[in-house]
Design a protein around this motif. Structure first.
Motif, PDB file in Angstrom:
ATOM      1  N   MET A 107      -7.253   0.185  -2.377  1.00 55.47           N
ATOM      2  CA  MET A 107      -6.994  -1.139  -3.181  1.00 55.47           C
ATOM      3  C   MET A 107      -7.649  -2.547  -3.938  1.00 55.47           C
ATOM      4  O   MET A 107      -7.611  -2.481  -4.951  1.00 55.47           O
ATOM      5  N   GLY A 108      -8.544  -2.980  -2.877  1.00 64.21           N
ATOM      6  CA  GLY A 108      -9.393  -3.664  -3.285  1.00 64.21           C
ATOM      7  C   GLY A 108     -10.766  -3.924  -3.549  1.00 64.21           C
ATOM      8  O   GLY A 108     -11.718  -4.045  -4.564  1.00 64.21           O
ATOM      9  N   ALA A 109     -11.201  -1.812  -3.791  1.00 63.20           N
ATOM     10  CA  ALA A 109     -12.239  -1.590  -4.251  1.00 63.20           C
ATOM     11  C   ALA A 109     -12.513  -2.031  -5.952  1.00 63.20           C
ATOM     12  O   ALA A 109     -14.075  -2.595  -5.823  1.00 63.20           O
ATOM     13  N   ALA A 110     -11.866  -2.456  -6.954  1.00 63.50           N
ATOM     14  CA  ALA A 110     -12.398  -2.169  -8.191  1.00 63.50           C
ATOM     15  C   ALA A 110     -12.583  -3.992  -8.560  1.00 63.50           C
ATOM     16  O   ALA A 110     -12.713  -4.860  -9.512  1.00 63.50           O
ATOM     17  N   CYS A 111     -12.269  -5.036  -7.368  1.00 63.32           N
ATOM     18  CA  CYS A 111     -11.680  -6.599  -7.141  1.00 63.32           C
ATOM     19  C   CYS A 111     -12.964  -7.357  -7.108  1.00 63.32           C
ATOM     20  O   CYS A 111     -14.056  -6.616  -6.523  1.00 63.32           O
ATOM     21  N   ARG A 112     -12.892  -8.252  -7.382  1.00 59.21           N
ATOM     22  CA  ARG A 112     -14.646  -8.825  -6.557  1.00 59.21           C
ATOM     23  C   ARG A 112     -14.280 -10.439  -5.759  1.00 59.21           C
ATOM     24  O   ARG A 112     -12.879 -10.480  -6.816  1.00 59.21           O
ATOM     25  N   MET A 113     -14.914 -10.786  -5.592  1.00 57.38           N
ATOM     26  CA  MET A 113     -14.715 -12.209  -4.867  1.00 57.38           C
ATOM     27  C   MET A 113     -15.657 -12.957  -5.717  1.00 57.38           C
ATOM     28  O   MET A 113     -16.329 -12.554  -6.191  1.00 57.38           O
ATOM     29  N   LEU A 114     -14.972 -14.495  -6.055  1.00 58.04           N
ATOM     30  CA  LEU A 114     -15.851 -15.233  -6.967  1.00 58.04           C
ATOM     31  C   LEU A 114     -16.162 -16.318  -6.046  1.00 58.04           C
ATOM     32  O   LEU A 114     -15.121 -16.939  -5.668  1.00 58.04           O
ATOM     33  N   THR A 115     -16.684 -17.069  -6.339  1.00 62.69           N
ATOM     34  CA  THR A 115     -17.107 -18.598  -5.657  1.00 62.69           C
ATOM     35  C   THR A 115     -16.499 -19.211  -6.408  1.00 62.69           C
ATOM     36  O   THR A 115     -16.023 -19.135  -7.703  1.00 62.69           O
ATOM     37  N   PRO A 116     -16.178 -20.844  -6.067  1.00 59.22           N
ATOM     38  CA  PRO A 116     -15.245 -21.366  -6.778  1.00 59.22           C
ATOM     39  C   PRO A 116     -16.600 -21.889  -7.421  1.00 59.22           C
ATOM     40  O   PRO A 116     -15.269 -22.358  -8.640  1.00 59.22           O
ATOM     41  N   ALA A 117     -17.421 -22.075  -8.254  1.00 64.53           N
ATOM     42  CA  ALA A 117     -18.356 -22.254  -9.396  1.00 64.53           C
ATOM     43  C   ALA A 117     -17.765 -21.101  -9.889  1.00 64.53           C
ATOM     44  O   ALA A 117     -17.610 -21.193 -11.347  1.00 64.53           O
ATOM     45  N   GLU A 118     -17.920 -19.992  -9.728  1.00 68.02           N
ATOM     46  CA  GLU A 118     -17.567 -18.640 -10.848  1.00 68.02           C
ATOM     47  C   GLU A 118     -16.401 -19.132 -11.096  1.00 68.02           C
ATOM     48  O   GLU A 118     -15.755 -18.603 -11.682  1.00 68.02           O
ATOM     49  N   ALA A 158       0.720  -1.244  -0.186  1.00 66.60           N
ATOM     50  CA  ALA A 158      -0.043  -0.022   0.035  1.00 66.60           C
ATOM     51  C   ALA A 158       0.700   1.351   0.487  1.00 66.60           C
ATOM     52  O   ALA A 158       2.068   0.995   0.350  1.00 66.60           O
ATOM     53  N   GLY A 159       0.149   2.284  -0.685  1.00 67.53           N
ATOM     54  CA  GLY A 159       1.207   3.280  -0.195  1.00 67.53           C
ATOM     55  C   GLY A 159       1.940   4.035  -1.765  1.00 67.53           C
ATOM     56  O   GLY A 159       1.658   3.509  -3.010  1.00 67.53           O
ATOM     57  N   GLU A 160       3.511   3.575  -1.562  1.00 66.52           N
ATOM     58  CA  GLU A 160       3.535   4.419  -3.260  1.00 66.52           C
ATOM     59  C   GLU A 160       4.207   3.465  -3.871  1.00 66.52           C
ATOM     60  O   GLU A 160       4.263   3.781  -5.001  1.00 66.52           O
ATOM     61  N   CYS A 161       4.291   1.934  -3.111  1.00 68.05           N
ATOM     62  CA  CYS A 161       4.447   0.756  -4.524  1.00 68.05           C
ATOM     63  C   CYS A 161       3.583   0.497  -5.191  1.00 68.05           C
ATOM     64  O   CYS A 161       3.466   0.943  -6.431  1.00 68.05           O
ATOM     65  N   TRP A 162       2.715   1.112  -4.497  1.00 68.39           N
ATOM     66  CA  TRP A 162       1.588   0.337  -5.475  1.00 68.39           C
ATOM     67  C   TRP A 162       0.297   1.214  -6.536  1.00 68.39           C
ATOM     68  O   TRP A 162       0.043   1.386  -7.368  1.00 68.39           O
ATOM     69  N   ALA A 163       1.197   2.891  -5.890  1.00 63.01           N
ATOM     70  CA  ALA A 163       0.902   4.296  -6.492  1.00 63.01           C
ATOM     71  C   ALA A 163       1.525   3.988  -8.220  1.00 63.01           C
ATOM     72  O   ALA A 163       1.341   4.248  -9.158  1.00 63.01           O
ATOM     73  N   ARG A 164       2.572   3.721  -7.640  1.00 66.72           N
ATOM     74  CA  ARG A 164       3.895   3.219  -8.632  1.00 66.72           C
ATOM     75  C   ARG A 164       3.561   2.140  -9.497  1.00 66.72           C
ATOM     76  O   ARG A 164       3.675   2.066 -10.717  1.00 66.72           O
ATOM     77  N   ALA A 165       3.003   1.726  -9.221  1.00 67.71           N
ATOM     78  CA  ALA A 165       2.199  -0.277 -10.538  1.00 67.71           C
ATOM     79  C   ALA A 165       1.320   0.332 -10.713  1.00 67.71           C
ATOM     80  O   ALA A 165       1.586  -0.097 -11.661  1.00 67.71           O
ATOM     81  N   ARG A 166       0.678   1.205 -10.386  1.00 66.41           N
ATOM     82  CA  ARG A 166      -1.149   1.823 -11.591  1.00 66.41           C
ATOM     83  C   ARG A 166      -0.331   2.936 -12.579  1.00 66.41           C
ATOM     84  O   ARG A 166      -0.518   2.667 -13.892  1.00 66.41           O
ATOM     85  N   ARG A 167       0.490   3.218 -12.059  1.00 65.46           N
ATOM     86  CA  ARG A 167       0.925   4.367 -13.547  1.00 65.46           C
ATOM     87  C   ARG A 167       1.695   3.422 -13.910  1.00 65.46           C
ATOM     88  O   ARG A 167       1.684   3.578 -15.555  1.00 65.46           O
TER      89      ARG A 167
END
Length: 376
Positions: free
Chosen positions: A108-119, A57-66
């Protein structure tokens, strides 16, 4: 007085190329100098996986996004195929599910989604051991062994960057740079030595106490035709990638893995599996630390990596068709290091194995420190 080049970049790995790009976008005359005839180090021996989700979280995550955004632009312009997009983290243990759910609740997880095993099973060949999954939209994946040479060629073709291959830099007193094949002149220099700590500015680098990390990787060919729409990670990655591992919910998972997978944990193993255009998978990896790692691949380590692969992906008849090792610079207290030697000289080393994921952003930061701006 204007000299031959505005900027010399020493080192043609991804970190060096990122600096060359950022400077070239400002219209600077750039020369890249490398001791090898072509890129041959850590930049071509990895997954080509530009990882955002799971970075600290923080600088590394922002650098990775860019950096992901720059990779998308460059890949399109340079004709570098993007083979996969996104990421799926497959959770085998209840403690891993808890980590994924906690991560999903962070910014950081806001755009992520959880999946069930079937999904998850709808587009991945998962095993019955998978209890849940996290799907991220952020990542992209290129074939590093071809993408890095293509990136260098495009920088030369589209941006006029000069590449001087098979030249060791033996001394630097700007504007003169001594090389094994004669002097080069530049007004500024960025040294990107990777895990070579004994060349330029050896004393400054040596004072930082860096070491090297040895990794082992494999190419695996599935026995039947299959598709991985995204790269795949697993429980062991949740205990190593700091964006997950620094969450309070990761402590029970680490404790269980230390008990159940002690050997894999001791070898620093976590699973990343990505798919190449020919259908084969690049799978890894492990982490051993030493000032001079031995060059020998350990079959036992490969078996541990494959065991983690088999725990979450059902690949009947799979075969290992290629094995290799790589090394990169490592530090226990930082993910990257920029040393502002002077206004015109910088040393930049990524010390965490995140070069592909963060170098473009780091390059922009360094070039801004040299010229006061970056290209819009």
């Amino acid at each position: 007085m204007r000299h031959g080049y505005d900027l010399a970049v020493v080192g043609a790995g991804i970190v060096g190329l990122a600096h060359a790009l950022a400077a070239a976008r400002l219209g600077k005359r750039v020369v890249v100098i490398d001791r090898d005839a072509q890129a041959n180090g850590a930049s071509i021996r990895n997954f080509g996986f530009v990882t955002v989700t799971g970075q600290q979280a923080g600088e590394c995550w922002a650098r990775a996004r860019r950096s992901r955004d720059v990779w998308a632009e460059v890949a399109r312009a340079a004709g570098i195929p993007v083979l996969q997009r996104g990421l799926t983290v497959l959770a085998e243990r209840g403690e891993a599910v808890a980590v994924l759910e906690a991560f999903r609740a962070t910014d950081m997880g806001a755009a992520c989604r959880m999946l069930t095993p079937a999904e998850a099973a709808s587009d991945l060949p998962i095993t019955p051991r998978v209890r849940a999954a996290l799907r991220s939209p952020h990542e992209l994946r290129v074939e590093s062994r071809t993408a890095i040479p293509r990136l260098a060629a495009w920088l030369a073709e589209a941006h006029g960057v000069t590449f001087l291959w098979s030249r060791s830099v033996t001394g630097l007193a700007l504007p003169r740079i001594e090389t094994s094949r004669g002097p080069v002149h530049a007004e500024a220099a960025v040294i990107c030595p990777g895990d070579d700590f004994t060349g330029l500015y050896a004393a400054r680098i040596g004072a930082m106490g860096f070491t090297r990390c040895l990794l082992q990787m494999l190419r695996v060919t599935p026995g039947t035709r299959m598709s991985l729409p995204t790269p795949v990670m697993s429980d062991l990655g949740l205990a190593r990638y700091l964006g997950y591992a620094e969450l309070p919910e990761a402590a029970p998972l680490k404790a269980r893995l230390d008990a159940e997978r002690a050997e894999a944990r001791a070898e620093g193993i976590h699973l990343i599996a990505v798919q190449s255009a020919d259908g084969s998978l690049v799978v890894g990896d492990s982490h051993r630390y030493a000032a001079t790692p031995h060059p020998f691949a350990d079959a036992r380590v490969d078996d541990l990596i494959l065991a983690e692969l088999d725990a979450v992906l059902d690949l009947p008849g799979r075969a290992v068709t290629e094995r290799w090792t790589g090394t990169y610079a490592s530090a226990p207290d930082r993910l990257a290091w920029t040393d502002h030697v002077s206004e015109a000289e910088k040393i930049v080393i990524v010390t965490s194995g995140t070069g592909a994921s963060t170098a473009f952003a780091i390059g922009e930061e360094t070039i801004q420190s040299l010229y006061g701006r970056i290209a819009a």
